[in-house]
Each structure stands twice: as C-alpha cells, then as structure tokens.
Design a protein around this motif. Structure first.
Motif, PDB file in Angstrom:
ATOM      1  N   MET A   1       0.836  -1.178   0.000  1.00 46.71           N
ATOM      2  CA  MET A   1       0.000   0.000   0.000  1.00 46.71           C
ATOM      3  C   MET A   1       0.884   1.246   0.000  1.00 46.71           C
ATOM      4  SD  MET A   1      -3.467   0.331   2.329  1.00 46.71           S
ATOM      5  CE  MET A   1      -2.601   0.155   3.832  1.00 46.71           C
ATOM      6  N   ASP A   2       0.590   2.173  -0.902  1.00 48.90           N
ATOM      7  CA  ASP A   2       1.356   3.408  -1.034  1.00 48.90           C
ATOM      8  C   ASP A   2       0.383   4.585  -1.002  1.00 48.90           C
ATOM      9  OD1 ASP A   2       3.453   5.183  -1.497  1.00 48.90           O
ATOM     10  OD2 ASP A   2       3.286   4.976  -3.664  1.00 48.90           O
ATOM     11  N   ILE A   3      -0.185   4.854   0.186  1.00 42.29           N
ATOM     12  CA  ILE A   3      -1.219   5.875   0.323  1.00 42.29           C
ATOM     13  C   ILE A   3      -0.585   7.261   0.338  1.00 42.29           C
ATOM     14  CG2 ILE A   3      -3.137   6.720   1.734  1.00 42.29           C
ATOM     15  CD1 ILE A   3      -3.502   3.885   0.602  1.00 42.29           C
ATOM     16  N   LYS A   4      -1.184   8.146  -0.447  1.00 43.49           N
ATOM     17  CA  LYS A   4      -0.767   9.542  -0.475  1.00 43.49           C
ATOM     18  C   LYS A   4      -2.017  10.405  -0.346  1.00 43.49           C
ATOM     19  CE  LYS A   4       3.464   9.083  -3.223  1.00 43.49           C
ATOM     20  NZ  LYS A   4       3.859   7.971  -2.498  1.00 43.49           N
ATOM     21  N   LEU A   5      -1.827  11.586   0.218  1.00 45.13           N
ATOM     22  CA  LEU A   5      -2.899  12.559   0.345  1.00 45.13           C
ATOM     23  C   LEU A   5      -2.513  13.793  -0.463  1.00 45.13           C
ATOM     24  CD1 LEU A   5      -3.335  12.431   4.234  1.00 45.13           C
ATOM     25  CD2 LEU A   5      -4.448  10.984   2.534  1.00 45.13           C
ATOM     26  N   ARG A   6      -3.492  14.354  -1.161  1.00 43.17           N
ATOM     27  CA  ARG A   6      -3.245  15.602  -1.867  1.00 43.17           C
ATOM     28  C   ARG A   6      -4.544  16.390  -1.922  1.00 43.17           C
ATOM     29  NH1 ARG A   6      -5.779  15.537  -6.638  1.00 43.17           N
ATOM     30  NH2 ARG A   6      -5.722  13.702  -7.973  1.00 43.17           N
ATOM     31  N   ASP A   7      -4.404  17.675  -2.167  1.00 40.46           N
ATOM     32  CA  ASP A   7      -5.585  18.524  -2.283  1.00 40.46           C
ATOM     33  C   ASP A   7      -6.305  18.264  -3.595  1.00 40.46           C
ATOM     34  OD1 ASP A   7      -5.458  19.921   0.178  1.00 40.46           O
ATOM     35  OD2 ASP A   7      -3.867  21.194  -0.614  1.00 40.46           O
ATOM     36  N   TYR A   8      -7.600  18.499  -3.574  1.00 36.02           N
ATOM     37  CA  TYR A   8      -8.470  18.381  -4.744  1.00 36.02           C
ATOM     38  C   TYR A   8      -7.950  19.272  -5.872  1.00 36.02           C
ATOM     39  CZ  TYR A   8     -12.541  19.310  -7.668  1.00 36.02           C
ATOM     40  OH  TYR A   8     -13.384  19.459  -8.734  1.00 36.02           O
ATOM     41  N   ILE A  54     -10.644  19.968   0.596  1.00 37.90           N
ATOM     42  CA  ILE A  54     -10.978  18.639   0.087  1.00 37.90           C
ATOM     43  C   ILE A  54      -9.663  17.906  -0.114  1.00 37.90           C
ATOM     44  CG2 ILE A  54     -12.006  17.293  -1.786  1.00 37.90           C
ATOM     45  CD1 ILE A  54     -13.773  19.763  -2.399  1.00 37.90           C
ATOM     46  N   VAL A  55      -9.543  16.752   0.531  1.00 39.01           N
ATOM     47  CA  VAL A  55      -8.332  15.939   0.413  1.00 39.01           C
ATOM     48  C   VAL A  55      -8.682  14.688  -0.391  1.00 39.01           C
ATOM     49  CG1 VAL A  55      -6.600  14.627   1.695  1.00 39.01           C
ATOM     50  CG2 VAL A  55      -7.462  16.788   2.617  1.00 39.01           C
ATOM     51  N   ILE A  56      -7.844  14.387  -1.359  1.00 35.36           N
ATOM     52  CA  ILE A  56      -8.003  13.199  -2.197  1.00 35.36           C
ATOM     53  C   ILE A  56      -7.037  12.136  -1.695  1.00 35.36           C
ATOM     54  CG2 ILE A  56      -7.836  12.289  -4.548  1.00 35.36           C
ATOM     55  CD1 ILE A  56     -10.137  14.293  -4.182  1.00 35.36           C
ATOM     56  N   LEU A  57      -7.538  10.917  -1.498  1.00 38.78           N
ATOM     57  CA  LEU A  57      -6.719   9.788  -1.061  1.00 38.78           C
ATOM     58  C   LEU A  57      -6.326   8.986  -2.300  1.00 38.78           C
ATOM     59  CD1 LEU A  57      -8.793  10.531   1.309  1.00 38.78           C
ATOM     60  CD2 LEU A  57      -8.192   8.304   2.205  1.00 38.78           C
ATOM     61  N   GLU A  62      -3.871   5.839  -8.019  1.00 43.21           N
ATOM     62  CA  GLU A  62      -5.301   5.689  -8.280  1.00 43.21           C
ATOM     63  C   GLU A  62      -6.085   6.336  -7.140  1.00 43.21           C
ATOM     64  OE1 GLU A  62      -8.610   2.138  -8.285  1.00 43.21           O
ATOM     65  OE2 GLU A  62      -6.579   1.657  -8.944  1.00 43.21           O
ATOM     66  N   ILE A  63      -7.087   7.149  -7.473  1.00 42.76           N
ATOM     67  CA  ILE A  63      -7.926   7.774  -6.453  1.00 42.76           C
ATOM     68  C   ILE A  63      -8.771   6.691  -5.783  1.00 42.76           C
ATOM     69  CG2 ILE A  63      -9.838   9.360  -6.037  1.00 42.76           C
ATOM     70  CD1 ILE A  63      -8.745  11.112  -8.300  1.00 42.76           C
ATOM     71  N   ILE A  64      -8.683   6.639  -4.456  1.00 46.20           N
ATOM     72  CA  ILE A  64      -9.426   5.614  -3.712  1.00 46.20           C
ATOM     73  C   ILE A  64     -10.394   6.213  -2.696  1.00 46.20           C
ATOM     74  CG2 ILE A  64      -7.680   3.818  -4.018  1.00 46.20           C
ATOM     75  CD1 ILE A  64      -6.833   4.482  -1.067  1.00 46.20           C
ATOM     76  N   GLY A  65     -10.389   7.546  -2.556  1.00 49.33           N
ATOM     77  CA  GLY A  65     -11.290   8.151  -1.595  1.00 49.33           C
ATOM     78  C   GLY A  65     -11.077   9.642  -1.486  1.00 49.33           C
ATOM     79  N   TYR A  66     -11.822  10.233  -0.559  1.00 53.11           N
ATOM     80  CA  TYR A  66     -11.707  11.672  -0.327  1.00 53.11           C
ATOM     81  C   TYR A  66     -12.161  11.988   1.091  1.00 53.11           C
ATOM     82  CZ  TYR A  66     -16.751  12.413  -0.403  1.00 53.11           C
ATOM     83  OH  TYR A  66     -18.093  12.382  -0.083  1.00 53.11           O
ATOM     84  N   SER A  67     -11.846  13.209   1.500  1.00 49.63           N
ATOM     85  CA  SER A  67     -12.362  13.737   2.749  1.00 49.63           C
ATOM     86  C   SER A  67     -12.582  15.231   2.585  1.00 49.63           C
ATOM     87  CB  SER A  67     -11.385  13.480   3.897  1.00 49.63           C
ATOM     88  OG  SER A  67     -11.943  13.920   5.124  1.00 49.63           O
ATOM     89  N   ILE A  68     -13.622  15.728   3.230  1.00 51.35           N
ATOM     90  CA  ILE A  68     -13.866  17.159   3.296  1.00 51.35           C
ATOM     91  C   ILE A  68     -13.603  17.574   4.728  1.00 51.35           C
ATOM     92  CG2 ILE A  68     -15.548  19.022   3.037  1.00 51.35           C
ATOM     93  CD1 ILE A  68     -16.958  17.269   0.932  1.00 51.35           C
ATOM     94  N   LEU A  69     -12.684  18.521   4.903  1.00 51.03           N
ATOM     95  CA  LEU A  69     -12.255  18.971   6.213  1.00 51.03           C
ATOM     96  C   LEU A  69     -12.672  20.422   6.419  1.00 51.03           C
ATOM     97  CD1 LEU A  69      -8.618  17.533   6.076  1.00 51.03           C
ATOM     98  CD2 LEU A  69     -10.672  16.435   7.006  1.00 51.03           C
ATOM     99  N   TYR A 101      -5.170   5.288   8.653  1.00 54.22           N
ATOM    100  CA  TYR A 101      -3.973   5.982   8.173  1.00 54.22           C
ATOM    101  C   TYR A 101      -4.274   7.460   7.950  1.00 54.22           C
ATOM    102  CZ  TYR A 101      -0.241   7.545   5.120  1.00 54.22           C
ATOM    103  OH  TYR A 101       0.789   8.270   4.570  1.00 54.22           O
ATOM    104  N   PHE A 102      -5.401   7.737   7.266  1.00 55.69           N
ATOM    105  CA  PHE A 102      -5.783   9.113   6.989  1.00 55.69           C
ATOM    106  C   PHE A 102      -5.973   9.901   8.286  1.00 55.69           C
ATOM    107  CE2 PHE A 102      -9.201  12.232   6.593  1.00 55.69           C
ATOM    108  CZ  PHE A 102      -8.609  13.113   5.702  1.00 55.69           C
ATOM    109  N   LEU A 103      -6.729   9.332   9.227  1.00 55.79           N
ATOM    110  CA  LEU A 103      -6.975  10.019  10.489  1.00 55.79           C
ATOM    111  C   LEU A 103      -5.685  10.251  11.262  1.00 55.79           C
ATOM    112  CD1 LEU A 103     -10.254   8.181  11.462  1.00 55.79           C
ATOM    113  CD2 LEU A 103     -10.038  10.573  10.759  1.00 55.79           C
ATOM    114  N   ASN A 104      -4.777   9.305  11.227  1.00 53.53           N
ATOM    115  CA  ASN A 104      -3.479   9.457  11.884  1.00 53.53           C
ATOM    116  C   ASN A 104      -2.698  10.616  11.261  1.00 53.53           C
ATOM    117  OD1 ASN A 104      -1.403   8.633  13.745  1.00 53.53           O
ATOM    118  ND2 ASN A 104      -0.317   7.819  11.968  1.00 53.53           N
ATOM    119  N   CYS A 105      -2.731  10.729   9.946  1.00 54.44           N
ATOM    120  CA  CYS A 105      -2.024  11.824   9.256  1.00 54.44           C
ATOM    121  C   CYS A 105      -2.581  13.183   9.651  1.00 54.44           C
ATOM    122  CB  CYS A 105      -2.124  11.671   7.736  1.00 54.44           C
ATOM    123  SG  CYS A 105      -1.107  10.356   7.064  1.00 54.44           S
TER     124      CYS A 105
END
Length: 149
Positions: A1-8, A54-57, A62-69, A101-105
C-alpha cells in the motif's frame, strides 16, 4: 500500500462527484446530495482554503477516496477543531487501514487541538470503528436548523 494525500484539483471533479454520490447512496440517513452542493463546496474550498479543504486519497496513483475537512475555532477547546465533514473510501479499498492511516495523518497537524466527526447512530460498525480509533461521544447533542436548501 502506497497511500498519499493531496488537495483536490479540478481534474478530479467527475471522480469526486461519483464518490460523493456513492457516499450518499450508502448513507440513506444523510441530507439529499446533488451536484450544485458539490460545486458550492469546491468553490468554497477555492475561496477559503483556510476554512475548507478537500483531500483526495490515492493508492498507487489511483484515487481511492476523499475527505472534506472544515476548520473552526472552539472557545471550549481553546483552539481550532478540524471537523471531518465527510470521509469516503471506495468499497474495493475498504478494510485495509486506509481510514485509520488518513486520520493518523491529519491528527498530526499542528494547527488543531481536536478532531471531530459525526456518524449515524444506526451504523454500529462505523461507530465501533471510530471508538476504537479514540473518538468518543461527548455529552453535547448537535442540533441544526436547516434553512431549506
């Protein structure tokens, strides 16, 4: 797993809209969703990035999810609270620790004193999950007056 977070980014629009639609089709207790609301959220992020993000996971490009903060100040807690308005992971990427992982970040962000989120009380699986991650139900009850959007 190579999870990255970036802005929309604008190029994410169609996939983001599809994920939002999926979230709201799975969560039947939430407010009705439409593309006008999604576009308003995107526009608010662009206009006030210090308030809404808006954070893109991504996993393996490959986009696998999102979050609105959403950030807001709390006198009670003495600082900024980061409200996780939405967190969505695509079905085929679930149960792999991506949410944790996302919540920890985001918990490591230095400009916040607390994380807040909401979950439907009927979704025991989600409530148990967030409780295991250290979230707790606080004594206050959230009330809202909808202006009829």
């Amino acid at each position: 797993m190579d999870i990255k977070l970036r802005d929309y980014m604008d190029a994410d629009y169609h996939e983001f809209l599809e994920m939002v639609s999926s979230l709201y089709s799975e969560d039947l207790e939430g407010q009705p969703m439409n593309s006008t609301k999604v576009t308003s959220t995107i526009n608010e992020c662009k206009k006030n990035p210090q308030k809404v993000r808006i954070v893109i996971l991504i996993n393996n490009n490959e986009i696998i999810g999102y979050s609105i903060l959403v950030y807001f100040w709390s006198n009670e807690y003495g600082g900024n609270i980061l409200f996780i308005d939405e967190l969505y992971v695509k079905e085929d990427s679930r149960s792999r620790g991506i949410g944790a992982y996302f919540l920890n970040c985001i918990e490591k962000m230095d400009n916040i004193v607390a994380l807040q989120l909401e979950a439907n009380t009927s979704n025991k699986r989600v409530l148990d999950y967030y409780t295991r991650l250290g979230f707790e139900v606080v004594g206050n009850t959230q009330l809202i007056k909808n202006k009829g959007f």
